[in-house]
Design a protein around this motif. Structure first.
Motif, PDB file in Angstrom:
ATOM      1  N   LEU A   1     -66.562  43.014 -31.125  1.00 50.56           N
ATOM      2  CA  LEU A   1     -67.013  42.189 -30.013  1.00 50.56           C
ATOM      3  C   LEU A   1     -67.829  40.997 -30.475  1.00 50.56           C
ATOM      4  O   LEU A   1     -67.864  39.963 -29.808  1.00 50.56           O
ATOM      5  CB  LEU A   1     -67.832  43.039 -29.032  1.00 50.56           C
TER       6      LEU A   1
ATOM      7  N   THR B   1     -52.960  50.179 -27.279  1.00 55.68           N
ATOM      8  CA  THR B   1     -54.243  49.840 -27.896  1.00 55.68           C
ATOM      9  C   THR B   1     -54.169  48.526 -28.661  1.00 55.68           C
ATOM     10  O   THR B   1     -54.992  47.630 -28.477  1.00 55.68           O
ATOM     11  CB  THR B   1     -54.694  50.953 -28.860  1.00 55.68           C
TER      12      THR B   1
ATOM     13  N   VAL C   1     -67.013  50.685 -25.782  1.00 55.90           N
ATOM     14  CA  VAL C   1     -66.489  49.362 -25.422  1.00 55.90           C
ATOM     15  C   VAL C   1     -66.738  49.080 -23.946  1.00 55.90           C
ATOM     16  O   VAL C   1     -67.140  47.968 -23.566  1.00 55.90           O
ATOM     17  CB  VAL C   1     -64.983  49.266 -25.749  1.00 55.90           C
TER      18      VAL C   1
ATOM     19  N   PHE D   1     -61.550  45.040 -31.273  1.00 60.31           N
ATOM     20  CA  PHE D   1     -62.825  45.304 -30.600  1.00 60.31           C
ATOM     21  C   PHE D   1     -64.041  45.095 -31.506  1.00 60.31           C
ATOM     22  O   PHE D   1     -65.003  45.840 -31.438  1.00 60.31           O
ATOM     23  CB  PHE D   1     -62.836  46.711 -29.992  1.00 60.31           C
TER      24      PHE D   1
ATOM     25  N   TYR E   1     -58.414  43.793 -28.992  1.00 60.25           N
ATOM     26  CA  TYR E   1     -58.243  44.570 -30.214  1.00 60.25           C
ATOM     27  C   TYR E   1     -58.483  43.671 -31.424  1.00 60.25           C
ATOM     28  O   TYR E   1     -58.061  42.524 -31.424  1.00 60.25           O
ATOM     29  CB  TYR E   1     -56.831  45.158 -30.262  1.00 60.25           C
TER      30      TYR E   1
ATOM     31  N   SER F   1     -64.260  48.593 -34.117  1.00 61.23           N
ATOM     32  CA  SER F   1     -62.940  48.420 -34.721  1.00 61.23           C
ATOM     33  C   SER F   1     -62.493  49.636 -35.524  1.00 61.23           C
ATOM     34  O   SER F   1     -61.288  49.894 -35.638  1.00 61.23           O
ATOM     35  CB  SER F   1     -62.935  47.184 -35.618  1.00 61.23           C
TER      36      SER F   1
ATOM     37  N   ALA G   1     -60.701  52.215 -33.286  1.00 58.42           N
ATOM     38  CA  ALA G   1     -59.482  51.636 -32.723  1.00 58.42           C
ATOM     39  C   ALA G   1     -58.412  51.455 -33.800  1.00 58.42           C
ATOM     40  O   ALA G   1     -57.237  51.796 -33.586  1.00 58.42           O
ATOM     41  CB  ALA G   1     -59.802  50.300 -32.058  1.00 58.42           C
TER      42      ALA G   1
ATOM     43  N   THR H   1     -69.089  45.942 -22.645  1.00 54.41           N
ATOM     44  CA  THR H   1     -68.475  44.841 -21.892  1.00 54.41           C
ATOM     45  C   THR H   1     -68.721  44.953 -20.391  1.00 54.41           C
ATOM     46  O   THR H   1     -68.180  44.157 -19.624  1.00 54.41           O
ATOM     47  CB  THR H   1     -66.960  44.808 -22.143  1.00 54.41           C
TER      48      THR H   1
ATOM     49  N   PHE I   1     -62.416  39.471 -24.837  1.00 58.11           N
ATOM     50  CA  PHE I   1     -62.451  40.393 -25.977  1.00 58.11           C
ATOM     51  C   PHE I   1     -61.099  41.080 -26.099  1.00 58.11           C
ATOM     52  O   PHE I   1     -60.270  41.015 -25.177  1.00 58.11           O
ATOM     53  CB  PHE I   1     -63.562  41.443 -25.816  1.00 58.11           C
TER      54      PHE I   1
END
Length: 236
Positions: free
Chosen positions: A72, A40, A163, A70, A68, A97, A100, A167, A66
Motif C-alpha cells: 500500500l 487475487t 488490507v 498490496f 495487487y 504483499s 498475497a 483501506t 491500490f
C-alpha cells in the motif's frame, strides 16, 4: 529429438480417467486453482473519503487507489489542502504483499502441476500405472499442495483482513476527523472469493489424496478376491 519423438508416439488420448474420481477431481482442482490466483493477482480497487474545508468551499473527493500485490505504501495520492494549494502527497500504509504473493504462487504452481498430471492421466495412462513411482510421487506432491493451500489460504485470509482495515475510509479519516468524512468502501467481493477458492482447493486437494492413495501399493484390499472365491470370508 529422439525423446520428443518417443513422447509424441507414446501419447494416446483416453478420456476415461476424467470419468473416474482421480481425473475428475484433478479437473476441478485445475479450474478452482485458476479462480484462486486470478481473483487475487488481477485485483485493483479504490477507497474513498471526502474533505470539507471550514470555508464555504466545495466538498473534495479523495480516491486513493491500490491493488495487487498490496504494497500500500507504493500507492500515493494527493490530499487536498484548504488554502488552495496543489495538495500534499500522501501514502496508504501497510505492506501485505508476502501473503498475497505466496497465495498466488501456490495457485500458479498448482495450476502447472494440474496441467502436467492431466496430460499424464489422459495421454500416458500406461506410463503412469506402469510402476508404483507414478502414483506414489503424485500422492506426495498432492499432499504437499494440500498443506500449502492450508497455509497460504490462512495467511492470505489474515492479510485480506489487514488490507480491509488499512483501506477502510473510516480508518483513513482518523487523522483528519475535523475536515474529513468517510466515503464509499472499496469493493472486496473479488478478494473474498479468492479466499473461498483457496479453502475449496484445500478440500479438493486433501480429498484427492485418498483417490491417489488407492492407486498406490500401500492400499491393499483386506480380503483378496481370490481368497473370497476359494474359501469365502474367514470365520470368527
Amino acid at each position: 529429438m529422439d525423446t520428443v519423438q518417443k513422447l509424441v508416439s507414446g501419447f494416446s488420448l483416453d478420456l476415461g480417467p476424467v470419468k473416474e474420481p482421480l481425473g475428475f477431481i484433478r479437473v476441478l482442482e485445475w479450474v478452482f486453482t485458476i479462480f484462486a490466483f486470478a481473483t487475487t493477482g488481477g485485483y485493483f480497487g479504490t477507497t474513498h473519503f471526502k474533505v470539507k474545508c471550514p470555508e464555504s468551499k466545495p466538498i473534495m473527493d479523495v480516491k486513493p487507489e491500490f491493488g495487487y500485490p498490496f504494497r500500500l505504501s507504493d500507492h500515493p495520492y494527493m490530499f487536498p489542502t484548504c488554502d488552495g494549494g496543489a495538495g500534499n502527497k500522501t501514502y496508504l500504509q501497510g505492506d501485505f504483499s508476502s501473503s498475497a504473493e505466496f497465495f498466488v504462487c501456490v495457485g500458479v504452481f498448482g495450476f502447472l502441476y494440474c496441467t502436467a498430471t492431466l496430460i499424464l492421466y489422459l495421454g500416458y495412462q500406461n506410463v503412469y500405472r506402469q510402476t508404483n513411482r507414478g502414483p506414489i510421487g503424485d500422492l506426495v506432491v498432492t499432499a504437499i499442495f494440500a498443506f500449502l493451500w492450508l497455509v497460504s489460504s490462512s495467511a492470505w485470509g489474515k492479510g485480506l483482513t489487514d488490507v480491509k482495515w488499512a483501506t477502510s475510509p473510516e480508518h483513513l479519516v482518523e487523522a483528519c476527523k475535523d475536515v474529513c468524512t468517510a466515503g464509499e468502501y472499496p469493493s472486496m467481493g473479488r478478494l473474498n472469493a479468492s479466499v473461498i477458492f483457496g479453502f475449496l482447493n484445500l478440500i479438493l486437494w486433501t480429498g484427492n489424496c485418498w483417490f491417489i492413495y488407492k492407486e498406490t501399493p500401500f492400499h491393499k484390499d483386506p480380503i483378496p478376491p481370490a481368497a473370497m472365491e476359494e474359501g469365502g470370508p474367514p470365520g470368527p
